[in-house]
Design a protein around this motif. Structure first.
Motif, short mmCIF file in Angstrom:
data_model
loop_
_atom_site.label_atom_id
_atom_site.label_comp_id
_atom_site.label_asym_id
_atom_site.label_seq_id
_atom_site.Cartn_x
_atom_site.Cartn_y
_atom_site.Cartn_z
N UNK A 155 14.94 69.46 -24.90
CA UNK A 155 13.80 69.86 -24.07
C UNK A 155 12.73 70.67 -24.79
N UNK A 156 12.92 70.87 -26.10
CA UNK A 156 11.97 71.71 -26.86
C UNK A 156 10.53 71.20 -26.73
N UNK A 157 10.39 69.90 -26.89
CA UNK A 157 9.03 69.34 -26.92
C UNK A 157 8.29 69.58 -25.60
N UNK A 158 8.98 69.30 -24.48
CA UNK A 158 8.33 69.48 -23.16
C UNK A 158 8.04 70.96 -22.90
N UNK A 159 8.98 71.80 -23.29
CA UNK A 159 8.78 73.25 -23.06
C UNK A 159 7.55 73.73 -23.84
N UNK A 160 7.45 73.30 -25.10
CA UNK A 160 6.31 73.75 -25.92
C UNK A 160 5.01 73.10 -25.47
N UNK A 161 5.09 71.89 -24.93
CA UNK A 161 3.87 71.18 -24.50
C UNK A 161 3.35 71.71 -23.16
N UNK A 162 4.26 71.99 -22.22
CA UNK A 162 3.78 72.32 -20.86
C UNK A 162 3.82 73.81 -20.55
N UNK A 163 4.44 74.61 -21.45
CA UNK A 163 4.53 76.04 -21.18
C UNK A 163 3.42 76.82 -21.85
N UNK A 164 3.54 78.16 -21.82
CA UNK A 164 2.57 79.02 -22.49
C UNK A 164 3.33 79.91 -23.49
N UNK A 165 2.65 80.93 -23.97
CA UNK A 165 3.24 81.82 -24.97
C UNK A 165 4.55 82.43 -24.47
N UNK A 166 4.55 82.83 -23.19
CA UNK A 166 5.75 83.46 -22.63
C UNK A 166 6.92 82.47 -22.55
N UNK A 167 6.60 81.19 -22.26
CA UNK A 167 7.66 80.17 -22.24
C UNK A 167 8.26 80.03 -23.64
N UNK A 168 7.38 80.06 -24.66
CA UNK A 168 7.87 79.94 -26.05
C UNK A 168 8.75 81.13 -26.40
N UNK A 169 8.35 82.31 -25.97
CA UNK A 169 9.16 83.52 -26.22
C UNK A 169 10.53 83.36 -25.58
N UNK A 170 10.55 82.83 -24.34
CA UNK A 170 11.83 82.62 -23.63
C UNK A 170 12.70 81.64 -24.40
N UNK A 171 12.07 80.55 -24.88
CA UNK A 171 12.80 79.53 -25.64
C UNK A 171 13.42 80.17 -26.89
N UNK A 172 12.61 80.96 -27.60
CA UNK A 172 13.09 81.57 -28.85
C UNK A 172 14.19 82.60 -28.57
N UNK A 173 14.07 83.29 -27.44
CA UNK A 173 15.13 84.23 -27.05
C UNK A 173 16.44 83.46 -26.86
N UNK A 174 16.36 82.31 -26.16
CA UNK A 174 17.57 81.51 -25.91
C UNK A 174 18.17 80.96 -27.21
N UNK A 175 17.29 80.57 -28.14
CA UNK A 175 17.77 80.06 -29.45
C UNK A 175 18.55 81.15 -30.17
N UNK A 176 17.99 82.37 -30.12
CA UNK A 176 18.64 83.50 -30.77
C UNK A 176 19.98 83.82 -30.08
N UNK A 177 19.96 83.78 -28.76
CA UNK A 177 21.19 84.03 -27.99
C UNK A 177 22.26 83.01 -28.39
N UNK A 178 21.84 81.75 -28.53
CA UNK A 178 22.76 80.68 -28.93
C UNK A 178 23.38 80.99 -30.30
N UNK A 179 22.51 81.39 -31.25
CA UNK A 179 23.00 81.68 -32.61
C UNK A 179 24.08 82.76 -32.57
N UNK A 180 23.82 83.81 -31.76
CA UNK A 180 24.79 84.92 -31.66
C UNK A 180 26.11 84.41 -31.08
N UNK A 181 26.02 83.52 -30.05
CA UNK A 181 27.23 82.97 -29.43
C UNK A 181 28.02 82.10 -30.40
N UNK A 182 27.29 81.45 -31.33
CA UNK A 182 27.95 80.52 -32.27
C UNK A 182 28.66 81.26 -33.41
N UNK A 183 28.25 82.54 -33.65
CA UNK A 183 28.81 83.28 -34.80
C UNK A 183 30.30 83.57 -34.64
#
Ligand code: FMN
Length: 183
Positions: A155-183
């Motif tokens: 869903x990265x493409x749609x999120x970046x295409x239809x969202x705004x800066x805050x949506x991107x921040x949310x996406x990046x927060x979730x990516x970081x959260x995922x990395x921590x969970x994977x460690x």
């Protein structure tokens, strides 16, 4: 219909907690199902009150569910706190408790409600991020890290295409959260 909200509650020392909780409105009552091991359940059982904040940005739900945020709040006359950036909020008083095993069913009377900000409207990125938040919050319960990883990639493409800066921040927060969970 279940509405995904940010719930604010206080502990017995007046420390404020935010969490993401799905609620149902039935007439002048609000019903919700917090897991027993959440701060939300503990606080509301202790103080018998809280606030349901209706938001139009997934950002608040994501951070409330997965971190310990310090959002801007204001205090009400009834001694509850609401998110300054919410669309509207409902203050409630606990009226009934049912024990459902891992969760409680809590029923509360709405004691006050107020409008704050206009709803921005439906947005695809925000809806997709809300689903991502649900998957993230269930990792270790019903979901695996791989499901969040796949979902974010799909869903990265749609999120970046239809969202705004805050949506991107949310996406990046979730990516970081995922990395921590994977460690
Ligand atoms: C959109 C959304 C809705 C959620 N709804 C609930 C719910 O109804 N009950 C629950 O126990 N947890 C729910 N969660 C998970 C909690 O937000 C999460 O467990 C949180 O860490 C609890 O915070 P607390 O311990 O500070 O109360 C939800 C998460 C998201 C992202």
């Amino acid at each position: 219909m279940i509405i995904e909200t940010v719930m604010t509650s206080l502990d017995s020392k007046n420390d404020l907690n935010f969490s993401a909780i799905g609620v149902e409105f039935v007439k002048d009552k609000v019903i919700f199902y917090p897991y027993k091991n959440t701060t939300t359940a503990e606080n509301i059982l202790a103080t018998k009150k809280g606030t349901v904040n209706i938001v139009d940005r997934s950002y608040y739900l994501i951070l409330a569910a997965l971190s310990e945020p310090e959002f801007a709040v204001d205090k009400t006359d009834l001694g509850n706190y609401y998110l300054k950036d919410c669309c509207y909020y409902y203050e409630f008083k606990l009226s009934a408790i049912s024990d459902l095993g891992k969760k409680y069913k809590l029923t509360a009377n709405i004691t006050a409600q107020k409008s704050r900000n206009d709803f921005i409207g439906l947005n695809r990125a925000e809806n997709l991020l809300l689903e991502a938040a649900i998957i993230a919050s269930r990792i270790g319960i019903t979901k695996k890290t791989k499901e969040l990883k796949n979902y974010l990639a799909e869903n990265r493409e749609i999120i970046f295409k239809t969202g705004d800066q805050k949506s991107k921040e949310s996406y990046l927060f979730l990516k970081k959260y995922l990395q921590i969970q994977e460690e």
